[in-house]
Design a protein around this motif. Structure first.
Motif, PDB file in Angstrom:
ATOM      1  N   THR A   1       0.817  -1.209   0.000  1.00  0.00           N
ATOM      2  CA  THR A   1       0.000   0.000   0.000  1.00  0.00           C
ATOM      3  C   THR A   1       0.852   1.261   0.000  1.00  0.00           C
TER       4      THR A   1
ATOM      5  N   PRO B   1       0.567   5.469   1.215  1.00  0.00           N
ATOM      6  CA  PRO B   1      -0.238   6.314   2.111  1.00  0.00           C
ATOM      7  C   PRO B   1      -0.896   7.528   1.444  1.00  0.00           C
TER       8      PRO B   1
ATOM      9  N   VAL C   1      -3.386   9.131   2.332  1.00  0.00           N
ATOM     10  CA  VAL C   1      -4.190   9.071   3.553  1.00  0.00           C
ATOM     11  C   VAL C   1      -5.348  10.063   3.576  1.00  0.00           C
TER      12      VAL C   1
ATOM     13  N   PHE D   1      -8.988   9.087   3.849  1.00  0.00           N
ATOM     14  CA  PHE D   1      -9.564   8.555   5.076  1.00  0.00           C
ATOM     15  C   PHE D   1     -10.251   9.612   5.939  1.00  0.00           C
TER      16      PHE D   1
ATOM     17  N   CYS E   1      -6.236  10.119  10.146  1.00  0.00           N
ATOM     18  CA  CYS E   1      -6.317   9.522   8.812  1.00  0.00           C
ATOM     19  C   CYS E   1      -5.227   8.489   8.620  1.00  0.00           C
TER      20      CYS E   1
ATOM     21  N   PHE F   1      -5.612   4.507   7.806  1.00  0.00           N
ATOM     22  CA  PHE F   1      -4.955   3.868   6.659  1.00  0.00           C
ATOM     23  C   PHE F   1      -4.148   2.649   7.095  1.00  0.00           C
TER      24      PHE F   1
ATOM     25  N   ASP G   1      -6.445  -0.188   8.171  1.00  0.00           N
ATOM     26  CA  ASP G   1      -7.030  -0.889   7.041  1.00  0.00           C
ATOM     27  C   ASP G   1      -5.995  -1.775   6.344  1.00  0.00           C
ATOM     28  N   THR G   2      -4.750  -1.298   6.253  1.00  0.00           N
ATOM     29  CA  THR G   2      -3.691  -2.126   5.667  1.00  0.00           C
ATOM     30  C   THR G   2      -3.488  -3.386   6.498  1.00  0.00           C
TER      31      THR G   2
ATOM     32  N   LEU H   1      -8.726   1.074  -0.104  1.00  0.00           N
ATOM     33  CA  LEU H   1      -7.342   0.989   0.373  1.00  0.00           C
ATOM     34  C   LEU H   1      -6.392   1.287  -0.789  1.00  0.00           C
TER      35      LEU H   1
END
Length: 347
Positions: free
Chosen positions: A118, A120, A122, A125, A297, A301, A304-305, A317
């Motif tokens: 991933t 970022p 961000v 988010f 945020c 992130f 979620d990763t 994502l």
């Protein structure tokens, strides 16, 4: 893999510390940190509360007590370190830009395949951003015809040094767009579902300013101004998504609200309002009136990763494919700026 993910962070500057906070917020542990020398690694480990330092980035990636690798180094090191982490079979979070060239970025995205890798982006988010995205997807704006805004900073105003970002191999003559312009483009494409297909760009100020006009695959036109020398603008990422029925406006320096423009009236939708969608509510973690910001945020992130590492599939994502997409936009901005022509954005 341990139930509690053990993170290794390569790079110990400002953004490395942001990653360390996010690791802990996601329930992980900062197992190791590596900086430019063993001595700096030891200092960084103490500063961010890592379990131990690593003598080198390579040692960190290969360590048995590191489950996921966070790459927070200067840009030119992203490709070799991400390649090594992927070769070691470890999930990777790599700071943007994913690579300093389009071919390398595409190769990394291909190498990642279906693994968790991933980047970022961000700003996706913020709850207000998710709210705008949900409303656009639901058709509440009608057809979007104009996408516009800016990302303005002032940290290079008054002749301030760009540090390593100003070096030719790290960003050089197009550094502002590669550094923050890609955030703006990613955010607008993510929120609208449109893709920028062709653009005309001008870059000035030794790479500190880019202006970009563009067209999208869904028939909209737009523009953005990217600057790191705009005095008084600390981190002003702003967009307006203008449709036939409504317009949505967001300002990262005032992130708790989404402006909803209408023909009869304008409304301000606050984070946590009953009028917000479930997509926004998922990232609204504090009671209304308790502001959420950039670190929140970043925490979301990373969470979620880590959820994806555990087998979930969080919506929105940003992956290495999105990093390669950003590299394609940078490549088009460079080509257009140097040729003074409209150019197609590589798909």
């Amino acid at each position: 893999m341990a139930d509690q993910l053990r993170a290794g962070i390569v790079g110990a500057g400002f953004i490395g510390a942001v990653h360390a906070h996010a690791v802990r917020a996601a329930g992980g542990v900062v197992a190791r940190v590596a900086a430019s020398t063993p001595e700096r690694s030891a200092e960084a480990a103490a500063r961010v509360g890592a379990s131990a330092p690593a003598a080198t980035a390579e040692d960190l990636i290969d360590a048995d007590d590191v489950d996921v690798v966070h790459i927070c180094t200067p840009n030119s090191l992203h490709v070799p370190l991400a390649r090594r982490a992927l070769a070691a079979g470890k999930p990777v979070i790599c700071e943007k830009p994913l690579a300093t060239g389009l071919d390398d970025a595409r190769a990394l995205a291909d190498l990642a395949g279906g693994r968790v890798a991933t980047v970022p982006f961000v700003y996706r988010f913020y709850p207000a951003v998710r709210e705008a995205r949900a409303r656009v997807a639901a058709g509440q704006a009608g057809p979007l015809h104009l996408l516009h805004g800016a990302y303005l900073q002032d940290w290079q105003a008054g002749g301030a040094s760009a540090g390593w970002r100003g070096e030719a191999g790290e960003g050089g003559a197009y550094r502002a767009f590669a550094d923050v312009g890609v955030h703006w483009c990613d955010l607008v494409e993510f929120t609208t579902g449109h893709r920028i297909t062709r653009l005309s760009a001008r870059t000035s100020g030794g790479g500190t300013v880019s202006t970009v006009a563009f067209e999208t695959d869904a028939g909209a036109t737009g523009s953005t101004v990217i600057s790191q020398t705009s005095i008084g603008r600390r981190n002003a990422l702003r967009f307006s998504l203008d449709g036939a029925e409504a317009a949505y406006g967001f300002d990262q320096e005032h992130p708790e609200t989404l402006l909803v423009g209408g023909i009869a009236e304008n409304r301000t939708v606050h984070r946590g309002s009953p009028a917000t969608s479930g997509a926004a509510g998922r990232y609204s973690l504090l009671p209304p009136g308790h502001p959420q910001g950039y670190q929140d945020c970043f925490n979301a992130f990373v969470a979620d990763t880590y959820a994806a590492i555990g087998g979930s599939a969080p919506d929105g994502l940003p992956t290495f494919a999105d990093g390669a997409r950003a590299a394609a936009l940078v490549d088009a901005v460079i080509t257009s700026s140097e040729s003074s022509t409209w150019v197609e954005v590589p798909s």
